[in-house]
Design a protein around this motif. Structure first.
Motif, PDB file in Angstrom:
ATOM      1  N   GLU A  53     -58.076  75.915   0.781  1.00 37.34           N
ATOM      2  CA  GLU A  53     -56.919  76.813   0.814  1.00 37.34           C
ATOM      3  C   GLU A  53     -56.444  77.137  -0.599  1.00 37.34           C
ATOM      4  O   GLU A  53     -56.092  78.286  -0.899  1.00 37.34           O
ATOM      5  CB  GLU A  53     -55.781  76.189   1.634  1.00 37.34           C
ATOM      6  CG  GLU A  53     -56.062  76.151   3.114  1.00 37.34           C
ATOM      7  CD  GLU A  53     -55.062  75.316   3.886  1.00 37.34           C
ATOM      8  OE1 GLU A  53     -54.753  75.692   5.021  1.00 37.34           O
ATOM      9  OE2 GLU A  53     -54.596  74.273   3.361  1.00 37.34           O
ATOM     10  N   ILE A  54     -56.452  76.147  -1.476  1.00 38.34           N
ATOM     11  CA  ILE A  54     -56.055  76.376  -2.868  1.00 38.34           C
ATOM     12  C   ILE A  54     -57.053  77.303  -3.549  1.00 38.34           C
ATOM     13  O   ILE A  54     -56.671  78.225  -4.271  1.00 38.34           O
ATOM     14  CB  ILE A  54     -55.916  75.040  -3.616  1.00 38.34           C
ATOM     15  CG1 ILE A  54     -54.751  74.236  -3.042  1.00 38.34           C
ATOM     16  CG2 ILE A  54     -55.738  75.276  -5.118  1.00 38.34           C
ATOM     17  CD1 ILE A  54     -54.694  72.800  -3.490  1.00 38.34           C
ATOM     18  N   CYS A  55     -58.329  77.101  -3.292  1.00 35.46           N
ATOM     19  CA  CYS A  55     -59.370  77.950  -3.865  1.00 35.46           C
ATOM     20  C   CYS A  55     -59.196  79.404  -3.417  1.00 35.46           C
ATOM     21  O   CYS A  55     -59.208  80.331  -4.240  1.00 35.46           O
ATOM     22  CB  CYS A  55     -60.737  77.423  -3.463  1.00 35.46           C
ATOM     23  SG  CYS A  55     -62.108  78.427  -4.044  1.00 35.46           S
ATOM     24  N   LEU A  56     -59.016  79.624  -2.121  1.00 34.30           N
ATOM     25  CA  LEU A  56     -58.856  80.981  -1.596  1.00 34.30           C
ATOM     26  C   LEU A  56     -57.589  81.643  -2.135  1.00 34.30           C
ATOM     27  O   LEU A  56     -57.578  82.831  -2.479  1.00 34.30           O
ATOM     28  CB  LEU A  56     -58.843  80.963  -0.068  1.00 34.30           C
ATOM     29  CG  LEU A  56     -60.161  80.568   0.594  1.00 34.30           C
ATOM     30  CD1 LEU A  56     -59.977  80.392   2.102  1.00 34.30           C
ATOM     31  CD2 LEU A  56     -61.241  81.593   0.289  1.00 34.30           C
ATOM     32  N   TYR A  57     -56.503  80.878  -2.209  1.00 26.91           N
ATOM     33  CA  TYR A  57     -55.253  81.423  -2.731  1.00 26.91           C
ATOM     34  C   TYR A  57     -55.403  81.816  -4.197  1.00 26.91           C
ATOM     35  O   TYR A  57     -54.952  82.885  -4.622  1.00 26.91           O
ATOM     36  CB  TYR A  57     -54.107  80.415  -2.570  1.00 26.91           C
ATOM     37  CG  TYR A  57     -52.797  81.001  -3.017  1.00 26.91           C
ATOM     38  CD1 TYR A  57     -52.019  81.723  -2.130  1.00 26.91           C
ATOM     39  CD2 TYR A  57     -52.358  80.864  -4.331  1.00 26.91           C
ATOM     40  CE1 TYR A  57     -50.823  82.284  -2.535  1.00 26.91           C
ATOM     41  CE2 TYR A  57     -51.175  81.433  -4.741  1.00 26.91           C
ATOM     42  CZ  TYR A  57     -50.409  82.136  -3.839  1.00 26.91           C
ATOM     43  OH  TYR A  57     -49.233  82.706  -4.253  1.00 26.91           O
ATOM     44  N   THR A  58     -56.035  80.965  -4.978  1.00 32.11           N
ATOM     45  CA  THR A  58     -56.233  81.256  -6.399  1.00 32.11           C
ATOM     46  C   THR A  58     -57.054  82.524  -6.573  1.00 32.11           C
ATOM     47  O   THR A  58     -56.724  83.386  -7.400  1.00 32.11           O
ATOM     48  CB  THR A  58     -56.911  80.063  -7.098  1.00 32.11           C
ATOM     49  OG1 THR A  58     -56.078  78.917  -6.941  1.00 32.11           O
ATOM     50  CG2 THR A  58     -57.133  80.328  -8.570  1.00 32.11           C
ATOM     51  N   LYS A  59     -58.105  82.667  -5.778  1.00 38.42           N
ATOM     52  CA  LYS A  59     -58.913  83.891  -5.842  1.00 38.42           C
ATOM     53  C   LYS A  59     -58.087  85.113  -5.472  1.00 38.42           C
ATOM     54  O   LYS A  59     -58.193  86.167  -6.108  1.00 38.42           O
ATOM     55  CB  LYS A  59     -60.128  83.773  -4.928  1.00 38.42           C
ATOM     56  CG  LYS A  59     -61.189  82.852  -5.465  1.00 38.42           C
ATOM     57  CD  LYS A  59     -62.393  82.805  -4.529  1.00 38.42           C
ATOM     58  CE  LYS A  59     -63.475  81.922  -5.108  1.00 38.42           C
ATOM     59  NZ  LYS A  59     -64.692  81.940  -4.300  1.00 38.42           N
ATOM     60  N   ALA A  60     -57.257  85.008  -4.441  1.00 38.20           N
ATOM     61  CA  ALA A  60     -56.404  86.134  -4.029  1.00 38.20           C
ATOM     62  C   ALA A  60     -55.391  86.475  -5.115  1.00 38.20           C
ATOM     63  O   ALA A  60     -55.120  87.652  -5.382  1.00 38.20           O
ATOM     64  CB  ALA A  60     -55.686  85.795  -2.722  1.00 38.20           C
ATOM     65  N   PHE A  61     -54.835  85.453  -5.749  1.00 37.23           N
ATOM     66  CA  PHE A  61     -53.861  85.684  -6.829  1.00 37.23           C
ATOM     67  C   PHE A  61     -54.506  86.480  -7.957  1.00 37.23           C
ATOM     68  O   PHE A  61     -53.948  87.461  -8.445  1.00 37.23           O
ATOM     69  CB  PHE A  61     -53.332  84.344  -7.337  1.00 37.23           C
ATOM     70  CG  PHE A  61     -52.376  84.470  -8.484  1.00 37.23           C
ATOM     71  CD1 PHE A  61     -51.043  84.741  -8.267  1.00 37.23           C
ATOM     72  CD2 PHE A  61     -52.819  84.338  -9.794  1.00 37.23           C
ATOM     73  CE1 PHE A  61     -50.158  84.866  -9.325  1.00 37.23           C
ATOM     74  CE2 PHE A  61     -51.951  84.464 -10.862  1.00 37.23           C
ATOM     75  CZ  PHE A  61     -50.615  84.734 -10.623  1.00 37.23           C
ATOM     76  N   TYR A  62     -55.696  86.065  -8.375  1.00 38.71           N
ATOM     77  CA  TYR A  62     -56.372  86.752  -9.476  1.00 38.71           C
ATOM     78  C   TYR A  62     -56.950  88.099  -9.061  1.00 38.71           C
ATOM     79  O   TYR A  62     -57.277  88.913  -9.925  1.00 38.71           O
ATOM     80  CB  TYR A  62     -57.449  85.852 -10.089  1.00 38.71           C
ATOM     81  CG  TYR A  62     -56.847  84.771 -10.947  1.00 38.71           C
ATOM     82  CD1 TYR A  62     -56.176  85.085 -12.124  1.00 38.71           C
ATOM     83  CD2 TYR A  62     -56.912  83.442 -10.565  1.00 38.71           C
ATOM     84  CE1 TYR A  62     -55.605  84.093 -12.908  1.00 38.71           C
ATOM     85  CE2 TYR A  62     -56.338  82.447 -11.346  1.00 38.71           C
ATOM     86  CZ  TYR A  62     -55.687  82.777 -12.511  1.00 38.71           C
ATOM     87  OH  TYR A  62     -55.109  81.796 -13.286  1.00 38.71           O
ATOM     88  N   ALA A  63     -57.048  88.355  -7.761  1.00 40.67           N
ATOM     89  CA  ALA A  63     -57.568  89.633  -7.277  1.00 40.67           C
ATOM     90  C   ALA A  63     -56.459  90.660  -7.029  1.00 40.67           C
ATOM     91  O   ALA A  63     -56.749  91.792  -6.632  1.00 40.67           O
ATOM     92  CB  ALA A  63     -58.373  89.419  -5.998  1.00 40.67           C
ATOM     93  N   LEU A  64     -55.196  90.276  -7.245  1.00 45.69           N
ATOM     94  CA  LEU A  64     -54.116  91.259  -7.100  1.00 45.69           C
ATOM     95  C   LEU A  64     -54.427  92.458  -7.997  1.00 45.69           C
ATOM     96  O   LEU A  64     -54.898  92.299  -9.120  1.00 45.69           O
ATOM     97  CB  LEU A  64     -52.765  90.652  -7.493  1.00 45.69           C
ATOM     98  CG  LEU A  64     -52.188  89.607  -6.547  1.00 45.69           C
ATOM     99  CD1 LEU A  64     -50.968  88.952  -7.178  1.00 45.69           C
ATOM    100  CD2 LEU A  64     -51.847  90.204  -5.197  1.00 45.69           C
ATOM    101  N   GLU A  65     -54.144  93.644  -7.487  1.00 42.44           N
ATOM    102  CA  GLU A  65     -54.425  94.872  -8.231  1.00 42.44           C
ATOM    103  C   GLU A  65     -53.115  95.465  -8.730  1.00 42.44           C
ATOM    104  O   GLU A  65     -52.236  95.785  -7.934  1.00 42.44           O
ATOM    105  CB  GLU A  65     -55.159  95.867  -7.343  1.00 42.44           C
ATOM    106  CG  GLU A  65     -56.497  95.358  -6.871  1.00 42.44           C
ATOM    107  CD  GLU A  65     -57.164  96.278  -5.873  1.00 42.44           C
ATOM    108  OE1 GLU A  65     -56.632  97.382  -5.598  1.00 42.44           O
ATOM    109  OE2 GLU A  65     -58.224  95.897  -5.356  1.00 42.44           O
ATOM    110  N   TYR A  66     -53.013  95.617 -10.037  1.00 38.04           N
ATOM    111  CA  TYR A  66     -51.814  96.174 -10.664  1.00 38.04           C
ATOM    112  C   TYR A  66     -52.081  97.597 -11.114  1.00 38.04           C
ATOM    113  O   TYR A  66     -53.187  97.921 -11.557  1.00 38.04           O
ATOM    114  CB  TYR A  66     -51.412  95.329 -11.875  1.00 38.04           C
ATOM    115  CG  TYR A  66     -50.902  93.955 -11.510  1.00 38.04           C
ATOM    116  CD1 TYR A  66     -49.545  93.734 -11.311  1.00 38.04           C
ATOM    117  CD2 TYR A  66     -51.779  92.881 -11.366  1.00 38.04           C
ATOM    118  CE1 TYR A  66     -49.074  92.472 -10.975  1.00 38.04           C
ATOM    119  CE2 TYR A  66     -51.312  91.626 -11.033  1.00 38.04           C
ATOM    120  CZ  TYR A  66     -49.961  91.427 -10.830  1.00 38.04           C
ATOM    121  OH  TYR A  66     -49.496  90.190 -10.491  1.00 38.04           O
ATOM    122  N   SER A  67     -51.056  98.436 -11.035  1.00 36.39           N
ATOM    123  CA  SER A  67     -51.167  99.785 -11.583  1.00 36.39           C
ATOM    124  C   SER A  67     -51.252  99.682 -13.103  1.00 36.39           C
ATOM    125  O   SER A  67     -50.923  98.646 -13.691  1.00 36.39           O
ATOM    126  CB  SER A  67     -49.972 100.635 -11.162  1.00 36.39           C
ATOM    127  OG  SER A  67     -48.768 100.073 -11.651  1.00 36.39           O
TER     128      SER A  67
END
Length: 82
Positions: free
Chosen positions: A35-49
């Motif tokens: 769960e920590i691994c998946l969350y970390t990947k999602a955090f770094y995959a956030l897309e910013y304008s």
């Protein structure tokens, strides 16, 4: 750490006190390594304008970020103005 790293005489009591202090508390995330691994990947995959005024979360679960000094929840699939 791993259990073999704890000296039975000197360290288990420290770990037990820590676990007692954080168990059953609101605001503490109890997660598996995956769960920590998946969350970390999602955090770094956030897309910013380009100007960082918007953020998009394409993950299947919410992600929290610090925005203007406050914690902001970015829901799954959401684009949020920062």
């Amino acid at each position: 750490g791993h259990s073999y790293e704890f000296d039975p005489v000197k360290k288990w009591d420290i770990m037990e006190r820590f676990l007692d202090a954080v168990s059953g508390k609101d605001g503490v995330w109890y997660a598996t390594n995956m769960e920590i691994c998946l969350y970390t990947k999602a955090f770094y995959a956030l897309e910013y304008s380009v100007d960082r005024s918007l953020v998009t979360n394409r993950a299947a679960f919410p992600v929290w970020i610090l925005c203007r000094g406050e914690v902001c929840k970015i829901d799954s699939g959401a684009t949020v103005a920062l």
